[in-house]
Every structure is written in C-alpha cells, then in structure tokens.
Design a protein around this motif. Sequence first.
Motif, short mmCIF file in Angstrom:
data_model
loop_
_atom_site.label_atom_id
_atom_site.label_comp_id
_atom_site.label_asym_id
_atom_site.label_seq_id
_atom_site.Cartn_x
_atom_site.Cartn_y
_atom_site.Cartn_z
N SER A 211 126.19 90.42 70.45
CA SER A 211 125.86 89.35 71.37
C SER A 211 127.01 89.13 72.25
O SER A 211 128.36 89.30 72.05
N ARG B 165 117.71 104.50 77.18
CA ARG B 165 117.06 103.15 77.19
C ARG B 165 116.45 103.05 78.69
O ARG B 165 116.72 103.56 79.75
N GLN C 257 122.99 87.19 75.79
CA GLN C 257 122.36 88.40 75.55
C GLN C 257 122.52 88.89 74.10
O GLN C 257 123.62 88.55 73.52
N ASP D 247 115.94 95.50 77.95
CA ASP D 247 115.93 96.93 78.03
C ASP D 247 115.53 97.40 76.56
O ASP D 247 115.67 96.70 75.72
N ARG E 299 117.74 95.56 74.10
CA ARG E 299 118.74 94.33 74.51
C ARG E 299 117.62 93.19 74.94
O ARG E 299 116.87 93.29 75.58
N ARG F 135 124.97 106.14 72.28
CA ARG F 135 123.57 105.92 72.11
C ARG F 135 122.83 107.08 71.84
O ARG F 135 123.06 108.15 72.57
N GLU G 108 117.61 88.76 76.12
CA GLU G 108 118.09 87.74 76.65
C GLU G 108 117.38 86.56 75.79
O GLU G 108 116.36 86.12 75.79
N GLY H 188 122.10 92.42 71.32
CA GLY H 188 121.71 93.70 70.99
C GLY H 188 121.01 94.03 69.71
O GLY H 188 121.79 93.36 68.55
#
Length: 113
Positions: free
Chosen positions: A79, A17, A83, A39, A46, A13, A48, A85
């Motif tokens: 995914s 985050r 969830q 997040d 991220r 990353r 949901e 990203g």
Amino acid sequence: MALAALEHAVNRRRFDRLRVDLPGDLAFGPRSTPVVVLDLSLGGARIELPLPARAYDMPALSVLRIEDVLDQRVIFRWSRDRQLGVEFRSPDLSRTGITRVLDQIRSGGLRPP
C-alpha cells in the motif's frame, strides 16, 4: 550479468498489466468499501481506496468485486497512500474469468459508468 539481474529485479511481474478505471468493491471481512480498480492483470490488481490505506483492516482483506464481472479472493501485497496492490489467491483457477474481463476491456466492451 549484473544488468540482467537488475532488469529482473525491476520487472518482477509475471503478468502484463492493463490500465483500467473500473468501479469495484473491496471486502474487509464482513465490511466492504467502494474502490476504483486502476489496473488489472491475470495475477492481481492495483486499487484506489476512498481513504488512506492505513484506515483499513488489511489482515481482513478478502475479496475484490467488479459488479457482474469479477468476484476474486485476494491477498494484500502493498500500500501507498490511497492505493494498494492485491494478488489473486487462485489466478490459475480463475484464469478464464479474468481473461474474459481483460478481453472485454481491451475490446472496449467493458467501460466504467
């Protein structure tokens, strides 16, 4: 040397985050669905979803909105179950807005309803 390569692979990353729990809206072309942002960073989020990710048209994914705070074009990255990203399409252009959101969250000024 091998340890450094492993650490880099595990921590790829570019941005830190911040865990959040904010209501949002994710646009898939002309349709949208309510989501929870789990997040957030300067580079992406991220999220949901209400249903498993396979139920959505990921190629049409276009915008993440957090009401009155953020309206950011996104790119689908991954995914898993409910969830997913996303990466912000233009983090450099919107860095000020995203930084403001992160600062509000850190200071306690922005909380979920």
